[in-house]
Design a protein around this motif. Structure first.
Motif, PDB file in Angstrom:
ATOM      1  N   UNK A 129       0.621  21.400  -5.300  1.00 12.22           N
ATOM      2  CA  UNK A 129       1.535  22.472  -5.629  1.00 12.22           C
ATOM      3  C   UNK A 129       0.832  23.792  -5.833  1.00 12.22           C
ATOM      4  N   UNK A 160      14.161  12.144 -17.669  1.00 11.31           N
ATOM      5  CA  UNK A 160      14.087  13.579 -17.918  1.00 11.31           C
ATOM      6  C   UNK A 160      14.467  13.937 -19.350  1.00 11.31           C
ATOM      7  N   UNK A 161      13.865  14.967 -19.852  1.00 11.75           N
ATOM      8  CA  UNK A 161      14.164  15.490 -21.179  1.00 11.75           C
ATOM      9  C   UNK A 161      13.925  14.482 -22.285  1.00 11.75           C
ATOM     10  N   UNK A 165      17.978   3.028  -9.760  1.00 12.07           N
ATOM     11  CA  UNK A 165      17.314   3.301  -8.503  1.00 12.07           C
ATOM     12  C   UNK A 165      18.305   3.176  -7.360  1.00 12.07           C
ATOM     13  N   UNK A 202       3.569   9.173  -2.308  1.00 14.17           N
ATOM     14  CA  UNK A 202       3.485   9.736  -0.958  1.00 14.17           C
ATOM     15  C   UNK A 202       3.724   8.662   0.086  1.00 14.17           C
ATOM     16  N   UNK A 232      14.662   9.476  -4.351  1.00 15.52           N
ATOM     17  CA  UNK A 232      14.002   9.157  -5.625  1.00 15.52           C
ATOM     18  C   UNK A 232      12.516   9.479  -5.565  1.00 15.52           C
ATOM     19  N   UNK A 233      11.906   9.152  -4.417  1.00 17.37           N
ATOM     20  CA  UNK A 233      10.469   9.395  -4.310  1.00 17.37           C
ATOM     21  C   UNK A 233      10.144  10.877  -4.288  1.00 17.37           C
ATOM     22  N   UNK A 259      10.228  12.084  -7.689  1.00 16.10           N
ATOM     23  CA  UNK A 259       9.040  11.684  -8.437  1.00 16.10           C
ATOM     24  C   UNK A 259       7.865  12.591  -8.094  1.00 16.10           C
ATOM     25  N   UNK A 260       7.853  13.091  -6.865  1.00 15.88           N
ATOM     26  CA  UNK A 260       6.806  14.033  -6.478  1.00 15.88           C
ATOM     27  C   UNK A 260       7.184  15.450  -6.869  1.00 15.88           C
ATOM     28  N   UNK A 261       8.306  15.572  -7.548  1.00 13.84           N
ATOM     29  CA  UNK A 261       8.811  16.868  -8.010  1.00 13.84           C
ATOM     30  C   UNK A 261       9.182  17.801  -6.866  1.00 13.84           C
ATOM     31  N   UNK A 284      20.122  13.450 -11.858  1.00 12.56           N
ATOM     32  CA  UNK A 284      18.793  13.526 -12.468  1.00 12.56           C
ATOM     33  C   UNK A 284      18.073  14.791 -12.042  1.00 12.56           C
ATOM     34  N   UNK A 329      16.744  17.744 -14.503  1.00 13.59           N
ATOM     35  CA  UNK A 329      15.378  18.265 -14.574  1.00 13.59           C
ATOM     36  C   UNK A 329      15.337  19.763 -14.349  1.00 13.59           C
TER      37      UNK A 329
END
Lengths: 192, 755
Positions: free
Chosen positions: A33, A174-175, A192, B546, B571-572, B575-577, B605, B609
């Motif tokens: 990032x 989260x949070x 999931x 990844x 979802x993945x 998780x990697x934002x 979710x 976030x």
């Protein structure tokens, strides 16, 4: 997490490298990032070599010391560990010997947080970013700067083969103030 | 030569020798170009997985069967618009959908994948109305959330409807056939009753297989032309096709039990009709000759010939034999009926033939339905020599002497067959109800319904997977694991539902089992989305997000209509934002299946976030509407509400979640969190005390307690709990937080000291 010696003896706080990259499971690489830049480089050995997961390619600086590697994030991140791959046997006088790590919001207010010295390192050198205070396992920052202050055998330019930077994983829920560690909680904590 | 070629092509298709079939068929089309031959060629291509070839040769054809095959090829090539126009031409709004139930089903699928839900539902309903035994249509309705109760769809009315359709068809032809026809429809229904509920993807395969089976029927028809002329045949067959896209095929023609089992009533019937039309002209000249031969032997021992023919057919099981024998038989019958009945009108004859067909259908039906029965019936009919056989033939006449014997025989069959239908419908009803409830996420009820199944039905891969899935939705992962494991043991090559199983193992953190499952699935079928989903889950469990993304993307690539692959990919990314890509994935999942609550949850979710709490709440609520039983969903909804500061509602939902699932610690923890933020510390502590009992090694519980005691300024206790929390070795982030909290505990004291 200083030295995992796998070769030479370390002398009083100087780091040598270890063969293997050993990182805790609850850390993850933050580098994707970030925006990476260097103070100078030789054509063909630029900043990409630092991030290519290839230990044969290296970054070679081409200017006056200190040589700088700048890592900038878009938002404040928690950083915990910095790992460098250097190789004295291959690079000799290009191998860095003293590195200063600075952090801050931008180029204007970088503050040194750590200085490390190397002694003929071969392999991965792990540099934890926490201060002496055990509370401060992380540094919370926008930018990190790696400054190569001097090289072995007084070399002018430096070679660094790979740099990785690690921070904590985000909480999957989260949070949440705290992470869940027990199985009962983790199983139910997400869908999931 | 044409007939011969067609025969060989069809027998090659039946025996899965596709290269042979293709080659011969191409020669056939070159030699005798006709639309019907083109259809056969298209069938060969479709069987050989070359939909694009079928597409090209059938482009622009107008015949219903051609349009249907063309639509199938378009569907396989993902050209949904073209498929739709083929089935439902824009400039002919009232055109009949080819192949009745199957056509409607295909249309329904097209509408579903192009996002027109109401039209899709409409067509699936129509398909079910035409053929009540079209399980795949019911399945789709369940997935769309628009299915009515199974007892509505698979009830006695449906059975009756199926029989009625048969009745009306035959009665329109000949009154004398009356009684027999009544028994026969039931056998017909029975025949179609053998349809096993199966996947849409195999639909075209089923249909094409049926085309193979139908030559037999057409053979019988063929006997007719010399008598009534080909036009009569078309007249005879197509009207039923048009007016009565009935649920039941004259599977009389179906010799091969397997083909038969795959037969889906309605389309089979219409297909046979269409094929009859196709085949009849061809058969004509072959059988004409035979007819002349046969007419000489008009009143000879029909019995033996028929029985030999029947047993011969049963034994030989080849098209050519059938055509010859069938030709003989049919010709024989038609000839006989000529003699037998005063009116040699084509209508009667066609009726005769029809009853012959039906009769044959009955015997075949019996044959396929029950091995034991088959031998009974056959040998009954054969052994009883002339009596029964002539009674069988006499059926055609409707004026047999041994009417009684025949009548008894028939009614015995009749009752057995009728009960067979009812049994089958009952089975479908249970399965349908269970599936519907589990799609509505009323999992507890679904489980109860599945338990009503018989032992041998329950212990099949599909049912066990469904039960496992139901447990999964109830967030009961241990039971789900158990059932999926059983399912794997019962049918190790089933892939359906295995993606859910991999998620269950992920939740249970069973790394070994999960990687084993993934490896096995990949080795079974590298091109299935479930296998790649399992692999992705495996990597995700090891926190290698990844690679997990790559695997899920592969799953998506393999089958872009598999909603769960999209969701897992999302979802993945989260998780990697990488929220942007995550949102895109979730949205693709929702495009495929709007009722996929996991995707709604995922979006919630993400927004949570990103602190877009309103959006988060909206999405969690949508997910909650779809699946109101999941305690985890309720918990998240509560968390979103808490972030919106709607704490009363949040607490309410948490209570609901706690009562919904006692084993889930999360809502209790969240409740304590909310309470402590509301400064209702005592209640919060009470909850946490309970949690402590349940999960004594969970550091976050102690950490939160420490935090609360700190707010209450009970420092010793705060320190105590922080200490325990630290001892339990939480991750470094928590350590930092706890330690800094501990530090600040001392500050007030220090201040006091310095004062």
């Amino acid at each position: 997490m200083a030295t995992e010696s796998d070769g030479e003896e370390d002398t009083a706080g100087k780091l040598t490298g270890s063969q293997h990259l050993e990182v805790d499971d609850d850390l993850r690489e933050m580098a994707k990032k970030a925006a990476w830049s260097v103070s100078s480089c030789k054509p063909g050995n630029g900043v990409l070599a630092l991030r290519d997961d290839n230990l044969d390619t290296y970054w070679q600086s081409d200017g006056a010391q200190p040589h700088l590697v700048n890592i900038q994030f878009q938002k404040k991140v928690k950083l915990q560990l910095l790992v460098l791959y250097v190789d004295f046997k291959l690079d000799e006088s290009y191998t860095p010997s003293k590195i200063s790590i600075r952090a801050g919001d931008g180029f204007h207010n970088l503050k040194e947080i750590k200085t490390v010295e190397f002694k003929k390192p071969v392999g991965w050198v792990h540099i934890p970013l926490s201060g002496t205070d055990p509370r401060e396992t992380f540094i919370h920052t926008f930018m990190l700067q790696l400054a190569v202050l001097s090289n072995h055998l007084n070399g002018r330019d430096t070679h660094v083969r790979q740099i990785k930077i690690y921070g904590p994983r985000p909480n999957p829920v989260p949070h949440q103030p705290f992470h869940f560690i027990s199985k009962e909680f983790i199983t139910y904590s997400t869908l999931r | 030569m044409e007939t011969l070629m067609v025969d060989r092509v069809q027998s090659s298709l039946r025996l899965f020798m596709y290269r042979n079939a293709l080659f011969l068929c191409e020669r056939l089309c070159a030699e005798f170009p006709s639309e019907l031959n083109l259809q056969l060629l298209a069938t060969c291509y479709l069987r050989n997985n070359q939909a694009y070839c079928a597409y090209h040769i059938l482009k622009g054809s107008k015949m219903p069967q051609s349009r249907y095959l063309f639509a199938i090829s378009c569907f396989q090539m993902n050209l949904l618009r073209e498929a739709e126009t083929a089935l439902c031409p824009a400039n002919e709004p009232n055109a009949e959908v080819p192949n009745g139930a199957a056509g409607h089903y295909l249309l329904g699928l097209i509408y579903r994948y192009t996002g027109r839900r109401t039209c899709a539902v409409d067509h699936f309903m129509q398909a079910l109305a035409i053929d009540p035994l079209l399980w795949a249509a019911y399945e789709e309705l369940c997935i769309l959330g628009a299915a009515e109760e199974a007892s509505e769809c698979f009830n006695d009315a449906a059975a009756f409807r199926v029989q009625q359709q048969q009745l009306s068809e035959s009665s329109s032809q000949n009154l004398t056939i009356g009684t027999e026809c009544q028994s026969l429809p039931s056998s017909m229904a029975l025949g179609s009753g053998d349809t096993s509920p199966r996947h849409s993807k195999q639909l075209h395969a089923n249909n094409t297989r049926e085309t193979l089976s139908h030559p037999h029927g057409t053979v019988m028809v063929a006997g007719h032309p010399p008598i009534g002329g080909p036009s009569n045949i078309s007249q005879y067959y197509t009207p039923p096709a048009v007016t009565q896209l009935s649920g039941v095929a004259p599977p009389p023609l179906c010799r091969n039990a397997q083909l038969y089992l795959n037969a889906i009533g309605g389309d089979g019937y219409t297909k046979s009709n269409v094929n009859a039309v196709i085949q009849a002209p061809r058969r004509k000249f072959v059988d004409e000759g035979k007819l002349r031969k046969v007419s000489g032997r008009l009143f000879s021992d029909s019995g033996t010939r028929r029985s030999t023919r029947l047993s011969g057919e049963a034994a030989a099981n080849t098209n050519s034999n059938a055509s010859q024998l069938g030709g003989n038989g049919a010709n024989h019958f038609s000839a006989k009926s000529l003699g037998g009945l005063s009116s040699s009108s084509s209508k009667t004859n066609s009726a005769v033939l029809r009853s012959v067909t039906l009769r044959r259908g009955q015997s075949w039906a019996n044959e396929n339905f029950d091995e034991g029965r088959r031998s009974q019936i056959f040998y009954d009919s054969c052994a009883d020599n002339t009596v029964t056989t002539s009674s069988m033939s006499a059926l055609a006449d409707g004026k047999c002497l041994e009417q009684d014997k025949m009548g008894c025989g028939i009614s015995a069959h009749d009752s057995r067959l009728a009960s067979g239908i009812r049994e089958f419908l009952g089975l479908l009803r249970t399965l349908g109800e269970g599936y519907r409830l589990s799609c509505l996420y009323r999992s507890q009820e679904a489980l109860e319904v599945y338990l009503r199944l018989s032992q041998h039905q329950f212990n099949t891969g599909w049912v066990l997977s469904q039960v496992g899935k139901a447990h999964f939705e109830l967030v009961d992962y241990f039971e789900a694991d158990r059932f999926f494991d059983l399912a794997r043991r019962v049918s190790p090559y089933t892939l359906e539902g295995m993606d859910i199983y991999s998620t269950v193992l992920y939740h249970l953190e069973e790394e070994m089992k999960l990687s084993y499952l993934a490896q096995e699935l990949i080795s079974v079928d590298r091109l299935s989305p479930q296998a790649w989903c399992a692999m992705g889950n495996c990597y995700s469990l090891q926190k290698d997000h990844e690679t997990a993304v790559k695997n899920f993307q592969r799953a998506v690539h393999v089958d872009s209509r598999f909603a769960y692959a999209h969701t897992l990919c999302g979802h993945e990314y989260v998780a990697l934002e990488d929220f942007e890509n995550g949102i895109k994935c979730y949205q693709s999942a929702l495009q495929v299946d709007e009722r996929h609550y996991n995707a709604w949850y995922g979006l919630g979710v993400v927004y949570l976030r990103q602190e877009k709490f309103e959006f988060a709440e909206h999405h969690f609520r949508k997910a909650f509407h779809i699946n109101p039983c999941s305690s985890v969903l309720m918990c998240y909804l509560g968390m979103a509400l808490h972030s919106l500061k709607r704490d009363e509602e949040a607490l309410e939902i948490m209570e609901k979640a706690i009562s919904a699932d006692k084993k889930n610690p999360l809502p209790m923890y969240q409740k304590a969190n909310i309470l402590s933020s509301l400064e209702r510390f005592d209640e919060a502590l009470k909850e946490l005390e309970q949690l402590k009992e349940y999960a004594p090694r969970e550091s976050s519980v102690y950490a939160l307690m420490g935090k609360i005691y700190k707010r209450l300024n009970v420092h010793e206790k705060a320190m105590f709990y922080f200490g325990i929390a630290l001892d339990l070795k939480p991750p470094a982030a928590d350590v930092a937080t706890i330690k800094s909290a501990m530090e600040k505990l001392y500050l007030p004291d220090e201040l006091e000291d310095t004062l």
